[in-house]
Design a protein around this motif. Sequence first.
Motif, PDB file in Angstrom:
ATOM      1  N   ALA A 224       0.825  -1.208   0.000  1.00  0.00           N
ATOM      2  CA  ALA A 224       0.000   0.000   0.000  1.00  0.00           C
ATOM      3  C   ALA A 224       0.859   1.258   0.000  1.00  0.00           C
ATOM      4  O   ALA A 224       0.571   2.212  -0.714  1.00  0.00           O
TER       5      ALA A 224
ATOM      6  N   ARG B 248      -5.781   0.723   1.210  1.00  0.00           N
ATOM      7  CA  ARG B 248      -5.258  -0.377   0.397  1.00  0.00           C
ATOM      8  C   ARG B 248      -4.636  -1.454   1.259  1.00  0.00           C
ATOM      9  O   ARG B 248      -4.758  -2.633   0.969  1.00  0.00           O
TER      10      ARG B 248
ATOM     11  N   LYS C 168      -7.428  -3.546   2.684  1.00  0.00           N
ATOM     12  CA  LYS C 168      -8.022  -4.372   1.637  1.00  0.00           C
ATOM     13  C   LYS C 168      -7.117  -5.551   1.278  1.00  0.00           C
ATOM     14  O   LYS C 168      -7.585  -6.667   1.064  1.00  0.00           O
ATOM     15  N   GLU C 169      -5.810  -5.298   1.204  1.00  0.00           N
ATOM     16  CA  GLU C 169      -4.877  -6.375   0.877  1.00  0.00           C
ATOM     17  C   GLU C 169      -4.824  -7.402   1.994  1.00  0.00           C
ATOM     18  O   GLU C 169      -4.808  -8.607   1.732  1.00  0.00           O
TER      19      GLU C 169
END
Length: 93
Positions: A61, A73, A76-77
């Motif tokens: 990210a 990010r 989410k990852e």
Amino acid sequence: MNQVIVFPRGQLSAEDKASMRDAGIVAVEADDPSKVVTVIPVAPSAPMATPDDFTMSLLGALDDDAFGYGQCRAIKELHRRMLAREKAKAVQS
């Protein structure tokens, strides 16, 4: 307990054992350390996310954080990795 280490029998002194125990290390002595069987924990005792998951998520990210959305990010990852691990566990069951 952080770590288990197998030593040949008679190699450790009482002070060595106490020092390792204080450090969270389990010292095991065996006549033939090469024949010691180890057990690797599996789900549900295995963690959902490993330290590597967190590190790779955050680094990925931050590497692409041109507009300040790295935190979003990263989460989410991490979520993607954890879902993949859960799906793999479900298939194995």
